[in-house]
Write a protein that holds these residues in place. Sequence first.
Motif, short mmCIF file in Angstrom:
data_model
loop_
_atom_site.label_atom_id
_atom_site.label_comp_id
_atom_site.label_asym_id
_atom_site.label_seq_id
_atom_site.Cartn_x
_atom_site.Cartn_y
_atom_site.Cartn_z
N ARG A 248 19.11 2.85 6.68
CA ARG A 248 18.36 3.79 7.51
C ARG A 248 17.29 4.51 6.71
NH1 ARG A 248 22.39 7.39 11.04
NH2 ARG A 248 20.36 8.17 11.73
N THR A 249 17.57 4.81 5.44
CA THR A 249 16.58 5.49 4.60
C THR A 249 15.40 4.56 4.34
OG1 THR A 249 18.33 6.76 3.51
CG2 THR A 249 16.19 6.61 2.38
N LEU A 250 15.69 3.30 4.05
CA LEU A 250 14.62 2.33 3.81
C LEU A 250 13.72 2.19 5.03
CD1 LEU A 250 13.89 -0.96 4.35
CD2 LEU A 250 13.23 0.12 2.18
N VAL A 251 14.31 2.06 6.21
CA VAL A 251 13.52 1.89 7.43
C VAL A 251 12.66 3.11 7.68
CG1 VAL A 251 13.67 1.67 9.94
CG2 VAL A 251 15.14 0.27 8.48
N ARG A 252 13.24 4.30 7.48
CA ARG A 252 12.48 5.53 7.72
C ARG A 252 11.31 5.67 6.75
NH1 ARG A 252 16.06 8.80 6.50
NH2 ARG A 252 15.26 9.66 4.55
N ARG A 253 11.55 5.43 5.48
CA ARG A 253 10.47 5.57 4.48
C ARG A 253 9.42 4.47 4.64
NH1 ARG A 253 13.59 7.48 -1.11
NH2 ARG A 253 14.50 9.39 -0.22
N PHE A 254 9.88 3.27 4.98
CA PHE A 254 8.92 2.17 5.19
C PHE A 254 7.99 2.51 6.35
CE2 PHE A 254 7.17 -1.94 5.96
CZ PHE A 254 7.33 -2.66 4.79
N ARG A 255 8.55 3.04 7.43
CA ARG A 255 7.74 3.41 8.58
C ARG A 255 6.78 4.55 8.23
NH1 ARG A 255 7.93 2.19 13.84
NH2 ARG A 255 9.94 1.13 13.63
N ASN A 256 7.23 5.50 7.43
CA ASN A 256 6.36 6.60 7.02
C ASN A 256 5.16 6.09 6.22
OD1 ASN A 256 7.99 8.52 8.23
ND2 ASN A 256 9.10 9.04 6.35
N GLU A 257 5.37 5.05 5.40
CA GLU A 257 4.30 4.51 4.57
C GLU A 257 3.36 3.58 5.31
OE1 GLU A 257 5.01 2.83 0.77
OE2 GLU A 257 6.44 4.37 0.13
N THR A 258 3.90 2.81 6.25
CA THR A 258 3.10 1.75 6.88
C THR A 258 2.85 1.96 8.36
OG1 THR A 258 5.02 0.39 7.45
CG2 THR A 258 4.06 0.09 5.25
N GLY A 259 3.60 2.86 8.98
CA GLY A 259 3.45 3.07 10.41
C GLY A 259 4.22 2.08 11.26
N THR A 260 5.02 1.21 10.62
CA THR A 260 5.75 0.21 11.38
C THR A 260 7.06 -0.11 10.66
OG1 THR A 260 5.55 -1.93 12.49
CG2 THR A 260 4.69 -1.79 10.24
N SER A 261 7.89 -0.95 11.26
CA SER A 261 9.17 -1.30 10.66
C SER A 261 8.99 -2.38 9.59
CB SER A 261 10.13 -1.82 11.75
OG SER A 261 9.68 -3.08 12.23
N PRO A 262 9.98 -2.53 8.70
CA PRO A 262 9.85 -3.57 7.66
C PRO A 262 9.69 -4.97 8.24
CG PRO A 262 11.62 -2.05 7.12
CD PRO A 262 11.19 -1.71 8.51
N MET A 263 10.44 -5.32 9.28
CA MET A 263 10.38 -6.68 9.80
C MET A 263 9.08 -6.92 10.57
SD MET A 263 12.97 -7.54 8.28
CE MET A 263 12.82 -9.27 8.67
N ALA A 264 8.57 -5.91 11.26
CA ALA A 264 7.28 -6.07 11.94
C ALA A 264 6.16 -6.25 10.92
CB ALA A 264 7.00 -4.87 12.85
N TRP A 265 6.22 -5.49 9.82
CA TRP A 265 5.22 -5.61 8.76
C TRP A 265 5.30 -7.00 8.12
CZ3 TRP A 265 4.63 -6.49 3.53
CH2 TRP A 265 3.45 -6.03 2.94
N LEU A 266 6.52 -7.49 7.90
CA LEU A 266 6.69 -8.82 7.31
C LEU A 266 6.14 -9.91 8.24
CD1 LEU A 266 7.82 -10.69 5.14
CD2 LEU A 266 10.06 -10.56 6.27
N THR A 267 6.38 -9.78 9.53
CA THR A 267 5.84 -10.76 10.47
C THR A 267 4.32 -10.79 10.43
OG1 THR A 267 7.74 -10.57 11.95
CG2 THR A 267 5.71 -11.44 12.90
N ASP A 268 3.70 -9.61 10.39
CA ASP A 268 2.24 -9.56 10.29
C ASP A 268 1.76 -10.18 8.98
OD1 ASP A 268 1.91 -8.43 12.75
OD2 ASP A 268 1.50 -6.41 12.04
N ALA A 269 2.49 -9.92 7.89
CA ALA A 269 2.11 -10.52 6.60
C ALA A 269 2.23 -12.03 6.66
CB ALA A 269 3.00 -9.95 5.49
N ARG A 270 3.25 -12.53 7.32
CA ARG A 270 3.42 -13.98 7.45
C ARG A 270 2.28 -14.59 8.28
NH1 ARG A 270 10.02 -13.57 8.22
NH2 ARG A 270 10.55 -14.35 6.11
#
Length: 340
Positions: free
Chosen positions: A245-267
């Motif tokens: 939960r901490t990772l998801v919250r901080r990732f969203r704070n940095e990128t504006g989105t979830s880790p998996m959504a960011w990874l999909t866009d990167a892919r």
Amino acid sequence: MISDGVAVPLRHHVVVLSLPGVLPLELGIAAQVFSMDPNYELTVATYEQVVPVARAGFSVTGAAGLDALEKADTVIVPGYDDVDADVPSAALTALRAAHGRGARIVSICSGAFALAAAGLLDGRPATTHWQVSDQLQRRYPSIEVQPNRMFVDDGDILTSAGVTAGIDLCLHLIRIDHGAAASNARARLLVAPPQRPGGQAQYIDQLRSRPSSQELATVRDWMLENMAATITVDDLAARAHMARRTLVRRFRNETGTSPMAWLTDARIDRARELLEATTEPIERIGRLTGLGNPASVRAAFHRRVGTSPQEYRALFRQEARADVASSRRPPVLSNLTGTP
């Protein structure tokens, strides 16, 4: 010759409102499309007698002032350079009045900021150039900004993305007013496609959001280096030495989105690079990027880019080949008379 007693059909009056710092190509798009069509009467209106053009070293002298909007059937606001600049209050009042009496209001690119400043986009869907769509959303949170759209038709108010999307929207207006045949004929004269597939996302240089800080930079770098692998949120949390939960919250704070959504866009970003620069088949691109089988790659592209991988490759590989060919072609030297 029209016989006595036969009514002359009224031409649809289009007024192009040129604001200070107007972008010359977008002003030219609206003027070119409708000045060539006998079904329309075109007027260029300016807030002041002379309006500077953005970074172009010349100015525009309007044929009319803001009073032209009082008789307009359609008002088009081309984009302008400084979206942070205050739009003249008189221009905003004229836009509100035109809309209030039933005129159709249209923006090209950053012209949406003028419509927003006039309050005309409150509670409505709209789009603008992808580079400033986030800014439009932050400044006017009541607008439903749709950054992936080439244009948005909300009935009496229409907005478009940048530059050539203005051509798409102008052709759409002709299609509404006079049908597909008239729009197709105008497109042929402009040497433009009558309708383009896909959305604005296919022209964005990078889909994945840019982080606002670097706390999780090593995690994101690892994701980019290992995108072909199966990656879960738990994997990322373990690498970051954080609770899930901490990772998801901080990732969203940095990128504006979830880790998996960011990874999909990167892919998808990596898949776009491979489609543009290689002839790798879709099946292999799916494996290299972690997007999966061809059906999954197509689904991801349609959902996020608004087009298929094949259509994307056909567009951007063709442009790449044209760029290479032009770079190899010897220059043609001529003078103003055309004599070599």
